[in-house]
Design a protein around this motif. Structure first.
Motif, PDB file in Angstrom:
ATOM      1  N   PHE A   1      72.069  29.131  13.944  1.00 42.89           N
ATOM      2  CA  PHE A   1      72.030  27.940  13.090  1.00 42.89           C
ATOM      3  C   PHE A   1      73.241  27.924  12.173  1.00 42.89           C
ATOM      4  O   PHE A   1      73.795  28.973  11.838  1.00 42.89           O
ATOM      5  CB  PHE A   1      70.750  27.923  12.247  1.00 42.89           C
ATOM      6  N   ASP A   2      73.618  26.740  11.743  1.00 43.66           N
ATOM      7  CA  ASP A   2      74.746  26.538  10.836  1.00 43.66           C
ATOM      8  C   ASP A   2      74.291  26.787   9.395  1.00 43.66           C
ATOM      9  O   ASP A   2      73.394  26.103   8.902  1.00 43.66           O
ATOM     10  CB  ASP A   2      75.248  25.098  10.983  1.00 43.66           C
ATOM     11  N   ARG A   3      74.889  27.744   8.732  1.00 42.18           N
ATOM     12  CA  ARG A   3      74.505  28.074   7.350  1.00 42.18           C
ATOM     13  C   ARG A   3      74.713  26.885   6.410  1.00 42.18           C
ATOM     14  O   ARG A   3      73.954  26.664   5.482  1.00 42.18           O
ATOM     15  CB  ARG A   3      75.284  29.286   6.844  1.00 42.18           C
ATOM     16  N   GLN A   4      75.753  26.091   6.649  1.00 49.88           N
ATOM     17  CA  GLN A   4      76.054  24.952   5.780  1.00 49.88           C
ATOM     18  C   GLN A   4      75.110  23.770   6.022  1.00 49.88           C
ATOM     19  O   GLN A   4      74.946  22.915   5.151  1.00 49.88           O
ATOM     20  CB  GLN A   4      77.502  24.502   5.984  1.00 49.88           C
ATOM     21  N   SER A   5      74.512  23.726   7.195  1.00 49.72           N
ATOM     22  CA  SER A   5      73.600  22.643   7.567  1.00 49.72           C
ATOM     23  C   SER A   5      72.460  23.277   8.366  1.00 49.72           C
ATOM     24  O   SER A   5      72.460  23.246   9.597  1.00 49.72           O
ATOM     25  CB  SER A   5      74.362  21.598   8.393  1.00 49.72           C
ATOM     26  N   PRO A   6      71.493  23.902   7.680  1.00 40.55           N
ATOM     27  CA  PRO A   6      70.537  24.818   8.302  1.00 40.55           C
ATOM     28  C   PRO A   6      69.601  24.262   9.370  1.00 40.55           C
ATOM     29  O   PRO A   6      68.910  25.023  10.018  1.00 40.55           O
ATOM     30  CB  PRO A   6      69.717  25.346   7.126  1.00 40.55           C
ATOM     31  N   LEU A   7      69.599  22.958   9.589  1.00 38.22           N
ATOM     32  CA  LEU A   7      68.805  22.411  10.687  1.00 38.22           C
ATOM     33  C   LEU A   7      69.663  22.131  11.925  1.00 38.22           C
ATOM     34  O   LEU A   7      69.154  21.674  12.946  1.00 38.22           O
ATOM     35  CB  LEU A   7      68.080  21.130  10.260  1.00 38.22           C
ATOM     36  N   ASP A   8      70.956  22.432  11.822  1.00 42.10           N
ATOM     37  CA  ASP A   8      71.861  22.217  12.945  1.00 42.10           C
ATOM     38  C   ASP A   8      72.055  23.512  13.730  1.00 42.10           C
ATOM     39  O   ASP A   8      72.400  24.556  13.160  1.00 42.10           O
ATOM     40  CB  ASP A   8      73.232  21.721  12.467  1.00 42.10           C
ATOM     41  N   VAL A   9      71.851  23.407  15.032  1.00 44.47           N
ATOM     42  CA  VAL A   9      72.047  24.541  15.937  1.00 44.47           C
ATOM     43  C   VAL A   9      73.491  24.523  16.412  1.00 44.47           C
ATOM     44  O   VAL A   9      73.995  23.488  16.868  1.00 44.47           O
ATOM     45  CB  VAL A   9      71.083  24.442  17.139  1.00 44.47           C
ATOM     46  N   LEU A  10      74.143  25.670  16.329  1.00 44.28           N
ATOM     47  CA  LEU A  10      75.519  25.787  16.807  1.00 44.28           C
ATOM     48  C   LEU A  10      75.560  26.191  18.278  1.00 44.28           C
ATOM     49  O   LEU A  10      76.323  25.640  19.061  1.00 44.28           O
ATOM     50  CB  LEU A  10      76.289  26.808  15.967  1.00 44.28           C
ATOM     51  N   VAL A  11      74.720  27.173  18.640  1.00 45.25           N
ATOM     52  CA  VAL A  11      74.711  27.665  20.020  1.00 45.25           C
ATOM     53  C   VAL A  11      73.359  28.313  20.312  1.00 45.25           C
ATOM     54  O   VAL A  11      72.723  28.871  19.410  1.00 45.25           O
ATOM     55  CB  VAL A  11      75.891  28.641  20.278  1.00 45.25           C
TER      56      VAL A  11
ATOM     57  N   VAL B   1      59.685  24.938  11.518  1.00 41.19           N
ATOM     58  CA  VAL B   1      60.632  23.823  11.596  1.00 41.19           C
ATOM     59  C   VAL B   1      61.794  24.192  12.523  1.00 41.19           C
ATOM     60  O   VAL B   1      62.214  23.386  13.357  1.00 41.19           O
ATOM     61  CB  VAL B   1      61.121  23.390  10.197  1.00 41.19           C
ATOM     62  N   LYS B   2      62.295  25.416  12.412  1.00 41.64           N
ATOM     63  CA  LYS B   2      63.375  25.845  13.308  1.00 41.64           C
ATOM     64  C   LYS B   2      62.901  25.864  14.761  1.00 41.64           C
ATOM     65  O   LYS B   2      63.637  25.478  15.673  1.00 41.64           O
ATOM     66  CB  LYS B   2      63.905  27.216  12.901  1.00 41.64           C
TER      67      LYS B   2
END
Length: 162
Positions: free
Chosen positions: A106-116, A32-33
């Protein structure tokens, strides 16, 4: 319908869509990631576990590896052999076969969101992996690459809009 049934129904629907596109097991670790990252970068995801993670749809011979972690973590290549030499060569092929390696936070609080996403040139990743293997006291290692290393050695190719 309780929340568990809702989750299962959504996952079943997602698996149905995935299967229509050649993904037999959507719940395979990391898939999924990989799909999330490929969607951002415009890549296509390999359908089999032992290939590179993704490839350029315009030129499938250009392959890519994705390493990921959360904001407080390190990127890892698991089970890389130092010895015997033939296994080391085969282990390092996991790096050499790629046009680039992408280190994804990935954002730990929103694990499907990529930060960078950092793009690391293959020769740079290969040199660092070789260096880490040379100093390792183990025949088989999990090689860790800190976020700070990716910042210094790579270039940002995606940053979450603020």
């Amino acid at each position: 319908m309780n929340y568990i049934s809702q989750i299962i129904n959504y996952v079943r629907k997602a698996q149905e869509i995935a299967a229509q596109h050649g993904f037999k097991n959507l719940l395979q670790p990391g898939l999924v990631k990989e799909l999330v990252v490929a969607d951002i970068l415009g890549h296509e995801v390999h359908r089999t576990k032992h290939d590179a993670d993704a490839y350029d749809p315009a030129n499938p011979s250009r392959q890519f590896e994705y390493l990921s972690c959360f904001q407080v973590g390190t990127f890892q290549l698991d089970r890389v052999f130092k010895y015997p030499p033939d296994k080391r060569t085969k282990s390092l092929e996991r790096i050499k076969r790629n046009a680039a390696i992408y280190c994804v936070v990935f954002d730990r609080q929103s694990p499907l969101d990529v930060l960078v996403i950092y793009e690391i040139p293959m020769p740079v990743m290969l040199a660092e992996a070789d260096r880490k293997l040379d100093v390792s006291s183990n025949d088989i290692s999990h090689l860790s690459f800190p976020i700070k290393w990716a910042q210094q050695c790579g270039k940002v190719v995606y940053s979450k809009p603020t």
